[in-house]
Design an enzyme around this catalytic site. Sequence first.
Site, PDB file in Angstrom:
ATOM      1  N   ARG A  60      66.332 143.010 -28.794  1.00  0.00           N
ATOM      2  CA  ARG A  60      65.920 144.004 -27.819  1.00  0.00           C
ATOM      3  C   ARG A  60      66.716 144.150 -26.641  1.00  0.00           C
ATOM      4  O   ARG A  60      67.233 143.073 -26.380  1.00  0.00           O
ATOM      5  CB  ARG A  60      64.210 143.824 -27.420  1.00  0.00           C
ATOM      6  CG  ARG A  60      63.222 143.927 -28.779  1.00  0.00           C
ATOM      7  CD  ARG A  60      61.939 143.712 -27.941  1.00  0.00           C
ATOM      8  NE  ARG A  60      61.768 142.301 -27.646  1.00  0.00           N
ATOM      9  CZ  ARG A  60      61.725 142.125 -26.447  1.00  0.00           C
ATOM     10  NH1 ARG A  60      61.876 142.638 -25.547  1.00  0.00           N
ATOM     11  NH2 ARG A  60      61.409 140.630 -26.449  1.00  0.00           N
ATOM     12  N   LYS A 200      58.473 148.366 -30.874  1.00  0.00           N
ATOM     13  CA  LYS A 200      58.096 147.897 -29.543  1.00  0.00           C
ATOM     14  C   LYS A 200      57.757 149.099 -28.607  1.00  0.00           C
ATOM     15  O   LYS A 200      56.996 148.997 -27.554  1.00  0.00           O
ATOM     16  CB  LYS A 200      58.908 146.822 -29.139  1.00  0.00           C
ATOM     17  CG  LYS A 200      59.040 145.449 -29.789  1.00  0.00           C
ATOM     18  CD  LYS A 200      57.600 145.041 -29.608  1.00  0.00           C
ATOM     19  CE  LYS A 200      57.548 143.700 -30.422  1.00  0.00           C
ATOM     20  NZ  LYS A 200      56.153 143.113 -30.246  1.00  0.00           N
ATOM     21  N   HIS A 219      49.270 141.286 -27.048  1.00  0.00           N
ATOM     22  CA  HIS A 219      50.597 140.814 -27.786  1.00  0.00           C
ATOM     23  C   HIS A 219      50.144 139.644 -28.633  1.00  0.00           C
ATOM     24  O   HIS A 219      50.386 138.492 -28.120  1.00  0.00           O
ATOM     25  CB  HIS A 219      51.729 140.558 -26.908  1.00  0.00           C
ATOM     26  CG  HIS A 219      53.002 140.416 -27.755  1.00  0.00           C
ATOM     27  ND1 HIS A 219      53.945 139.421 -27.215  1.00  0.00           N
ATOM     28  CD2 HIS A 219      53.393 140.563 -28.912  1.00  0.00           C
ATOM     29  CE1 HIS A 219      55.038 139.554 -28.046  1.00  0.00           C
ATOM     30  NE2 HIS A 219      54.781 140.394 -28.898  1.00  0.00           N
ATOM     31  N   SER A 239      57.641 136.435 -28.910  1.00  0.00           N
ATOM     32  CA  SER A 239      58.261 136.141 -30.196  1.00  0.00           C
ATOM     33  C   SER A 239      58.904 134.773 -30.048  1.00  0.00           C
ATOM     34  O   SER A 239      59.387 134.318 -29.341  1.00  0.00           O
ATOM     35  CB  SER A 239      59.578 137.207 -30.296  1.00  0.00           C
ATOM     36  OG  SER A 239      60.475 136.787 -31.498  1.00  0.00           O
ATOM     37  N   LYS A 243      53.299 133.207 -33.844  1.00  0.00           N
ATOM     38  CA  LYS A 243      52.275 134.281 -34.015  1.00  0.00           C
ATOM     39  C   LYS A 243      52.061 134.423 -35.408  1.00  0.00           C
ATOM     40  O   LYS A 243      51.089 134.512 -36.328  1.00  0.00           O
ATOM     41  CB  LYS A 243      52.355 135.538 -33.196  1.00  0.00           C
ATOM     42  CG  LYS A 243      52.427 135.366 -31.667  1.00  0.00           C
ATOM     43  CD  LYS A 243      52.136 136.749 -31.149  1.00  0.00           C
ATOM     44  CE  LYS A 243      53.381 137.771 -31.620  1.00  0.00           C
ATOM     45  NZ  LYS A 243      54.442 137.293 -31.166  1.00  0.00           N
ATOM     46  N   THR A 244      53.332 134.822 -36.138  1.00  0.00           N
ATOM     47  CA  THR A 244      53.316 135.197 -37.501  1.00  0.00           C
ATOM     48  C   THR A 244      52.828 133.939 -38.383  1.00  0.00           C
ATOM     49  O   THR A 244      51.834 134.141 -39.194  1.00  0.00           O
ATOM     50  CB  THR A 244      54.728 135.848 -37.802  1.00  0.00           C
ATOM     51  OG1 THR A 244      54.833 137.002 -37.095  1.00  0.00           O
ATOM     52  CG2 THR A 244      54.813 136.301 -39.364  1.00  0.00           C
ATOM     53  N   ASP A 258      51.186 140.869 -34.844  1.00  0.00           N
ATOM     54  CA  ASP A 258      51.696 140.988 -33.655  1.00  0.00           C
ATOM     55  C   ASP A 258      51.124 141.795 -32.598  1.00  0.00           C
ATOM     56  O   ASP A 258      51.178 141.332 -31.374  1.00  0.00           O
ATOM     57  CB  ASP A 258      53.154 141.722 -33.949  1.00  0.00           C
ATOM     58  CG  ASP A 258      54.155 141.390 -32.703  1.00  0.00           C
ATOM     59  OD1 ASP A 258      54.153 140.570 -31.981  1.00  0.00           O
ATOM     60  OD2 ASP A 258      55.043 142.426 -32.631  1.00  0.00           O
ATOM     61  N   ARG A 324      65.584 138.696 -39.434  1.00  0.00           N
ATOM     62  CA  ARG A 324      63.921 139.110 -39.729  1.00  0.00           C
ATOM     63  C   ARG A 324      63.865 139.636 -40.955  1.00  0.00           C
ATOM     64  O   ARG A 324      64.831 140.342 -41.599  1.00  0.00           O
ATOM     65  CB  ARG A 324      63.450 140.001 -38.564  1.00  0.00           C
ATOM     66  CG  ARG A 324      63.425 139.230 -37.081  1.00  0.00           C
ATOM     67  CD  ARG A 324      62.823 140.307 -36.300  1.00  0.00           C
ATOM     68  NE  ARG A 324      62.745 139.568 -35.023  1.00  0.00           N
ATOM     69  CZ  ARG A 324      61.361 139.056 -34.526  1.00  0.00           C
ATOM     70  NH1 ARG A 324      60.498 139.246 -35.191  1.00  0.00           N
ATOM     71  NH2 ARG A 324      61.521 138.591 -33.199  1.00  0.00           N
TER      72      ARG A 324
END
Length: 534
Positions: A60, A200, A219, A239, A243-244, A258, A324
Amino acid sequence: METGRVNPTQRLEDTGISGVKTVHYNLQEPALMTAALRRGEGELGQGGTILVSTGEYTGRSPKDKFVVDEPSVKDSIWWENNPPMDPAAFDRLHADMLAHMKGGEYFSQDLYGGADPDHRLNVRVITEQAWHNLFIRTMLRRPEASALDSFVPEYTVINCPSFNSDPERHGCRSDVVIVTSIEKKLILIAGTEYAGENKKSVFSLLNYLMPAKGIMPMHCSANHAVGNPDDVAVFFGLSGTGKTTLSADPNRTLIGDDEHGWSDNGTFNFEGGCYAKTINLSAEAEPEIHATTQKFATVIENMVYDEHTKELDFEDDSLTANMRCAYPLHYISNASESALGGTPRNIIMLTCDAFGVLPPISRLTPAQAMYHFLSGFTSKVAGTERGVTEPQPTFSTCFGAPFMPRRPEVYGALLRDRIAESGATCWLVNTGWTGGAYGTGSRMPIKATRALLTAALDGSLVQGQFRKDGNFGFEAPVSVAGVDDKLLDPRQTWADGAAYDAQAAKLVQMFSDNFAQYEQYVSDDVLAEKVMVG
């Protein structure tokens, strides 16, 4: 030329976009894969995946995000975190992008942001690249085909990577720009092929819209107990904090990985897919996520692979550490079909502590939860943002500052009220370093983190013995089955206790200094947490 299914009153030319040579509406996965390969945007991978590279930008560009400074939002945007763009500059950018689109081939998807029919947002995403359209179709919620005949977009996203913005003409910072106009209900993205900007930008939009409806945008990832959608856990975190990985628990049902909302109805996923980091991904540690890297229409982004066999190299980060894969939720066998759940019973705040100071898990009071939520201490992990090559300790308020258009206290107050109403138990989980800081210590063992979370979610952890942390005042467990007692007390994992104390004092002071900006906005009980660590 037009192809695909669309509301006949909502074609591009009827919504102010004219002169496009070819527009494809709502193509499904096989057609989008075909188009992307035809156009040379990527290569066919094992299992029918598509292998793509995003070129110069592999993460990003948060410094290139703007919000248009319009009268209706002037008093509600957190301008220190969301640089303003002059409306006239935005109009020039919009006009120049529309001129750039003339004569081109574009792809349009009509999608939902949000799984809850009471609160979802109708979004149209128009992309220059077919694989971007596949990506966003994967990542947002897909309407039934019959719903497309009457679909009316509330907001539109236009993404043109081949258009480079001009800082002088368009009031931006570089040739990359991501800008939202709330009044015109329009998001423009230009100059970058990184697909994450698409999702995003929609998340940031929902983060602005949802609080006005009393909904807490988060988030976070979320799951619930198998057969009991009312036993929900949410996992806040930036990130790279897990989380995942941690929400994809084979013993629980995945709601999403997410982005979620917390309304009076309960928890709902904003998305319809997952965007998982694949660096060092293994079939042994994360079999289901690994399996998606060989499933049809999974987008494999910025990974090194064998030229002949297309076999992926999960260890080679020469392109980026932010490699990713994007896949639909239903590729995970225990994913919820509805992506809905009840009110959270457990709230987990994931932090990647590069200082190696915080315990692997700690129980928080409601006041401590708001303190740590507003602080948002973690580390930016290599690759997720341009220029980040190793873990960088940071305070990212609400565990998602780059995506927060409103001031942090707005989200903090929403969370405080939701915790008070629900009685949820709050935990701080460190997935960062133990035995020393980054460069000396080692990453927290995933096996231990999973064991601690299992004990927290099944209720056994709260029955155990806790000690009060001398640095932050929260409670850390003394013993947990399957976890080395030494790991639970981070000072014991360091070879030099005095060095740990010095590092801890440094982190405590950083917390105290950072929280000064919120003192005037919080209640006395939350402020007391700042005094304690200061």
